[in-house]
Design a protein around this motif. Structure first.
Motif, PDB file in Angstrom:
ATOM      1  N   ARG A  41      -2.719   9.792  -6.327  1.00 23.64           N
ATOM      2  CA  ARG A  41      -2.391   9.458  -7.718  1.00 23.64           C
ATOM      3  C   ARG A  41      -1.705  10.610  -8.444  1.00 23.64           C
ATOM      4  NH1 ARG A  41      -7.499   5.629  -8.165  1.00 23.64           N
ATOM      5  NH2 ARG A  41      -6.320   3.673  -8.318  1.00 23.64           N
ATOM      6  N   SER A 161       6.223   8.837   0.265  1.00 25.52           N
ATOM      7  CA  SER A 161       5.322   8.623  -0.875  1.00 25.52           C
ATOM      8  C   SER A 161       3.989   8.138  -0.374  1.00 25.52           C
ATOM      9  CB  SER A 161       5.914   7.618  -1.871  1.00 25.52           C
ATOM     10  OG  SER A 161       5.890   6.315  -1.341  1.00 25.52           O
ATOM     11  N   LYS A 163       0.616   6.172  -2.084  1.00 24.08           N
ATOM     12  CA  LYS A 163       0.128   5.486  -3.284  1.00 24.08           C
ATOM     13  C   LYS A 163      -1.170   4.757  -2.994  1.00 24.08           C
ATOM     14  CE  LYS A 163       4.069   6.184  -5.553  1.00 24.08           C
ATOM     15  NZ  LYS A 163       4.183   7.571  -5.861  1.00 24.08           N
ATOM     16  N   ALA A 168       0.358   0.392  -6.948  1.00 25.66           N
ATOM     17  CA  ALA A 168       1.719   0.145  -6.440  1.00 25.66           C
ATOM     18  C   ALA A 168       2.361  -1.070  -7.088  1.00 25.66           C
ATOM     19  CB  ALA A 168       1.677  -0.020  -4.920  1.00 25.66           C
TER      20      ALA A 168
END
Length: 168
Positions: A41, A161, A163, A168
């Motif tokens: 996060r 990335s 997430k 998302a």
């Protein structure tokens, strides 16, 4: 896409080949799961390289201190750092280190896990009871299998990335 039963405890890692979906095992290792979600996060895992990838064993990443592929990247220091957060106490369980499981990387001190983790390419039961298992790949293991090998790899792959699925 795999069925995501608990978006708050599911991680989506974008690799060059596609998405890897990881189910976190919050009932088994709640501290490790919370740490991974916090770092995801905060964007700390984004662009971090796979600095130790051993064929037939595992792919290790998560050095948020030294593994960033952007500014100041030093491949030879990757794998020696963690995050600014305190280390996480070991949460050993009876879960085996099977193919696709996520394990907490650490030093020789069992309570030294921080941000680094590895994904097992095969069943590695010799790690059982010595490293915390806190997740498992539920989709995209072929993308994990395609990660460039090396210790460190000459041109390491990275997590584009990371997430939490709920975000998302």
């Amino acid at each position: 896409m795999a069925e995501i039963k608990d978006p708050e405890n599911t991680i989506i890692i974008e690799l060059k080949g596609g998405k890897v979906v990881i189910e976190l095992l919050k009932d088994v290792a709640p501290l490790h799961c919370e740490r991974m979600k916090t770092l995801a996060r905060n964007g700390e895992y984004d662009n971090v390289c796979f600095h130790r990838v051993i064929d037939g064993f595992m792919a290790q990443t998560g050095d948020v201190e030294h593994g960033d592929m952007e500014e100041g990247f030093n491949l030879h220091r990757a794998g020696t750092g963690g995050s600014s957060l305190p280390d996480v106490k070991a949460e050993f369980s009876k879960l085996p280190h099977d193919r696709g499981t996520l394990g907490a990387a650490r030093s020789s001190n069992p309570n030294s896990a921080n941000s680094q983790f590895f994904i097992n390419f095969k069943d590695n039961h010799f790690l059982n009871g010595q490293y915390t298992v806190y997740g498992r790949v539920i989709e995209g293991m072929a993308h994990v299998d395609a990660i460039t090998r090396g210790e460190p790899p000459a041109n390491p792959d990275r997590m584009i990335s990371v997430k939490v699925a709920a975000d998302a």
